[in-house]
Write a protein that holds these residues in place. Structure first.
Motif, PDB file in Angstrom:
ATOM      1  N   LEU A  46       0.837  -1.203   0.000  1.00 12.94           N
ATOM      2  CA  LEU A  46       0.000   0.000   0.000  1.00 12.94           C
ATOM      3  C   LEU A  46       0.873   1.254   0.000  1.00 12.94           C
ATOM      4  CD1 LEU A  46      -2.729  -1.112   2.559  1.00 12.94           C
ATOM      5  CD2 LEU A  46      -3.177  -0.412   0.193  1.00 12.94           C
ATOM      6  N   ARG A  47       1.880   1.279   0.845  1.00 13.32           N
ATOM      7  CA  ARG A  47       2.765   2.441   0.934  1.00 13.32           C
ATOM      8  C   ARG A  47       3.495   2.672  -0.386  1.00 13.32           C
ATOM      9  NH1 ARG A  47       6.279   0.669   4.100  1.00 13.32           N
ATOM     10  NH2 ARG A  47       7.989   0.595   2.647  1.00 13.32           N
ATOM     11  N   GLU A  48       3.982   1.597  -1.010  1.00 11.18           N
ATOM     12  CA  GLU A  48       4.695   1.749  -2.276  1.00 11.18           C
ATOM     13  C   GLU A  48       3.797   2.370  -3.341  1.00 11.18           C
ATOM     14  OE1 GLU A  48       7.777  -2.031  -1.805  1.00 11.18           O
ATOM     15  OE2 GLU A  48       5.858  -2.326  -2.838  1.00 11.18           O
ATOM     16  N   MET A  49       2.565   1.874  -3.436  1.00  8.79           N
ATOM     17  CA  MET A  49       1.651   2.427  -4.422  1.00  8.79           C
ATOM     18  C   MET A  49       1.329   3.885  -4.125  1.00  8.79           C
ATOM     19  SD  MET A  49      -2.018   1.096  -5.886  1.00  8.79           S
ATOM     20  CE  MET A  49      -3.104   1.647  -4.591  1.00  8.79           C
ATOM     21  N   VAL A  50       1.057   4.202  -2.876  1.00  8.70           N
ATOM     22  CA  VAL A  50       0.726   5.578  -2.496  1.00  8.70           C
ATOM     23  C   VAL A  50       1.901   6.512  -2.784  1.00  8.70           C
ATOM     24  CG1 VAL A  50       0.239   7.083  -0.526  1.00  8.70           C
ATOM     25  CG2 VAL A  50      -1.075   4.984  -0.846  1.00  8.70           C
ATOM     26  N   GLU A  51       3.127   6.081  -2.487  1.00  9.18           N
ATOM     27  CA  GLU A  51       4.301   6.924  -2.755  1.00  9.18           C
ATOM     28  C   GLU A  51       4.437   7.215  -4.246  1.00  9.18           C
ATOM     29  OE1 GLU A  51       7.530   4.754  -1.001  1.00  9.18           O
ATOM     30  OE2 GLU A  51       7.085   5.496   1.018  1.00  9.18           O
ATOM     31  N   LYS A  79       3.906  10.844  -6.206  1.00  3.94           N
ATOM     32  CA  LYS A  79       4.974  11.394  -7.036  1.00  3.94           C
ATOM     33  C   LYS A  79       4.457  11.856  -8.402  1.00  3.94           C
ATOM     34  CE  LYS A  79       9.174   9.668  -6.153  1.00  3.94           C
ATOM     35  NZ  LYS A  79      10.271  10.595  -5.990  1.00  3.94           N
ATOM     36  N   VAL A  80       3.512  11.107  -8.971  1.00  4.98           N
ATOM     37  CA  VAL A  80       3.027  11.458 -10.318  1.00  4.98           C
ATOM     38  C   VAL A  80       1.771  12.318 -10.313  1.00  4.98           C
ATOM     39  CG1 VAL A  80       4.090   9.450 -11.390  1.00  4.98           C
ATOM     40  CG2 VAL A  80       1.712   9.331 -10.682  1.00  4.98           C
ATOM     41  N   GLU A  81       1.097  12.412  -9.188  1.00  3.59           N
ATOM     42  CA  GLU A  81      -0.153  13.183  -9.140  1.00  3.59           C
ATOM     43  C   GLU A  81       0.012  14.626  -9.619  1.00  3.59           C
ATOM     44  OE1 GLU A  81      -3.612  14.744  -6.102  1.00  3.59           O
ATOM     45  OE2 GLU A  81      -2.281  13.157  -5.418  1.00  3.59           O
ATOM     46  N   PRO A  82       1.078  15.352  -9.224  1.00  2.00           N
ATOM     47  CA  PRO A  82       1.209  16.726  -9.727  1.00  2.00           C
ATOM     48  C   PRO A  82       1.291  16.798 -11.257  1.00  2.00           C
ATOM     49  CG  PRO A  82       2.689  16.378  -7.873  1.00  2.00           C
ATOM     50  CD  PRO A  82       2.125  15.031  -8.249  1.00  2.00           C
ATOM     51  N   LEU A  83       1.846  15.786 -11.880  1.00  2.00           N
ATOM     52  CA  LEU A  83       1.943  15.759 -13.343  1.00  2.00           C
ATOM     53  C   LEU A  83       0.625  15.340 -13.995  1.00  2.00           C
ATOM     54  CD1 LEU A  83       5.348  13.890 -13.609  1.00  2.00           C
ATOM     55  CD2 LEU A  83       4.959  16.344 -13.844  1.00  2.00           C
ATOM     56  N   MET A  84      -0.102  14.484 -13.330  1.00  2.00           N
ATOM     57  CA  MET A  84      -1.331  13.925 -13.882  1.00  2.00           C
ATOM     58  C   MET A  84      -2.568  14.777 -13.592  1.00  2.00           C
ATOM     59  SD  MET A  84      -0.406  11.225 -15.421  1.00  2.00           S
ATOM     60  CE  MET A  84       1.342  11.347 -15.676  1.00  2.00           C
ATOM     61  N   GLY A  85      -2.534  15.546 -12.509  1.00  2.00           N
ATOM     62  CA  GLY A  85      -3.630  16.452 -12.214  1.00  2.00           C
ATOM     63  C   GLY A  85      -4.608  15.996 -11.144  1.00  2.00           C
ATOM     64  N   SER A  86      -4.654  14.698 -10.871  1.00  2.00           N
ATOM     65  CA  SER A  86      -5.567  14.213  -9.840  1.00  2.00           C
ATOM     66  C   SER A  86      -5.145  12.811  -9.404  1.00  2.00           C
ATOM     67  CB  SER A  86      -7.012  14.170 -10.350  1.00  2.00           C
ATOM     68  OG  SER A  86      -7.189  13.076 -11.229  1.00  2.00           O
ATOM     69  N   PRO A  87      -5.613  12.383  -8.236  1.00  2.00           N
ATOM     70  CA  PRO A  87      -5.296  11.016  -7.799  1.00  2.00           C
ATOM     71  C   PRO A  87      -5.839   9.955  -8.762  1.00  2.00           C
ATOM     72  CG  PRO A  87      -6.195  12.284  -5.967  1.00  2.00           C
ATOM     73  CD  PRO A  87      -6.353  13.119  -7.210  1.00  2.00           C
ATOM     74  N   ILE A  88      -6.985  10.232  -9.349  1.00  2.00           N
ATOM     75  CA  ILE A  88      -7.606   9.242 -10.248  1.00  2.00           C
ATOM     76  C   ILE A  88      -6.792   9.083 -11.531  1.00  2.00           C
ATOM     77  CG2 ILE A  88      -9.683   8.708 -11.588  1.00  2.00           C
ATOM     78  CD1 ILE A  88     -11.198  10.242  -9.290  1.00  2.00           C
ATOM     79  N   THR A  89      -6.339  10.167 -12.108  1.00  2.00           N
ATOM     80  CA  THR A  89      -5.523  10.042 -13.321  1.00  2.00           C
ATOM     81  C   THR A  89      -4.152   9.470 -12.998  1.00  2.00           C
ATOM     82  OG1 THR A  89      -4.943  12.389 -13.196  1.00  2.00           O
ATOM     83  CG2 THR A  89      -6.729  11.782 -14.692  1.00  2.00           C
ATOM     84  N   ALA A  90      -3.620   9.759 -11.818  1.00  2.00           N
ATOM     85  CA  ALA A  90      -2.356   9.150 -11.392  1.00  2.00           C
ATOM     86  C   ALA A  90      -2.523   7.639 -11.268  1.00  2.00           C
ATOM     87  CB  ALA A  90      -1.888   9.755 -10.066  1.00  2.00           C
ATOM     88  N   TYR A  91      -3.660   7.214 -10.734  1.00  2.00           N
ATOM     89  CA  TYR A  91      -3.956   5.785 -10.593  1.00  2.00           C
ATOM     90  C   TYR A  91      -4.100   5.131 -11.967  1.00  2.00           C
ATOM     91  CZ  TYR A  91      -6.491   1.595  -8.970  1.00  2.00           C
ATOM     92  OH  TYR A  91      -6.905   0.315  -8.705  1.00  2.00           O
ATOM     93  N   ALA A  92      -4.743   5.804 -12.890  1.00  2.00           N
ATOM     94  CA  ALA A  92      -4.873   5.272 -14.257  1.00  2.00           C
ATOM     95  C   ALA A  92      -3.492   5.118 -14.889  1.00  2.00           C
ATOM     96  CB  ALA A  92      -5.760   6.183 -15.104  1.00  2.00           C
TER      97      ALA A  92
END
Length: 106
Positions: free
Chosen positions: A44-49, A53-66
């Motif tokens: 869980l921690r690895e995925m969240v980290e 890291k990519v959320e600022p580039l992707m714009g949201s947690p959902i797009t970072a997850y995609a």
């Protein structure tokens, strides 16, 4: 401790999908004693980290997850971050992201 329930809510998915994404059995993120296990919390921690890291580039947690689930990484022969984390290679993904964010090549 990372809550799989809160994480699933943030990502607008369900705990079963989170478990599958991490390569864990559903009970690993459903049963209280298994949620607290070192392996479950590490994944869980690895995925969240990586998502953080990519959320600022992707714009949201959902797009970072995609991105995490579907983006083929050229440096790894087109393997996705999700697959690499399942293989225990989260550190490779973090190093890749650090290299890309500092202007490196794929």
């Amino acid at each position: 401790m990372i809550s799989p329930t809160l994480l699933a809510g943030l990502l607008r998915t369900h705990k079963k999908e989170v478990a599958e994404t991490l390569g864990l059995a559903v009970d690993a993120i459903s049963r209280k004693e298994r949620i607290r296990s070192a392996m479950t919390q590490t994944r869980l921690r690895e995925m969240v980290e990586i998502l953080n890291k990519v959320e600022p580039l992707m714009g949201s947690p959902i797009t970072a997850y995609a991105w995490y689930r579907s983006e083929p990484l050229p440096s790894f022969g087109g393997i996705t971050p999700e697959h690499l984390v399942k293989e225990g290679r989260a550190e490779d993904v973090r190093r890749y992201l650090d290299r890309m964010m500092s202007g490196g090549y794929t």
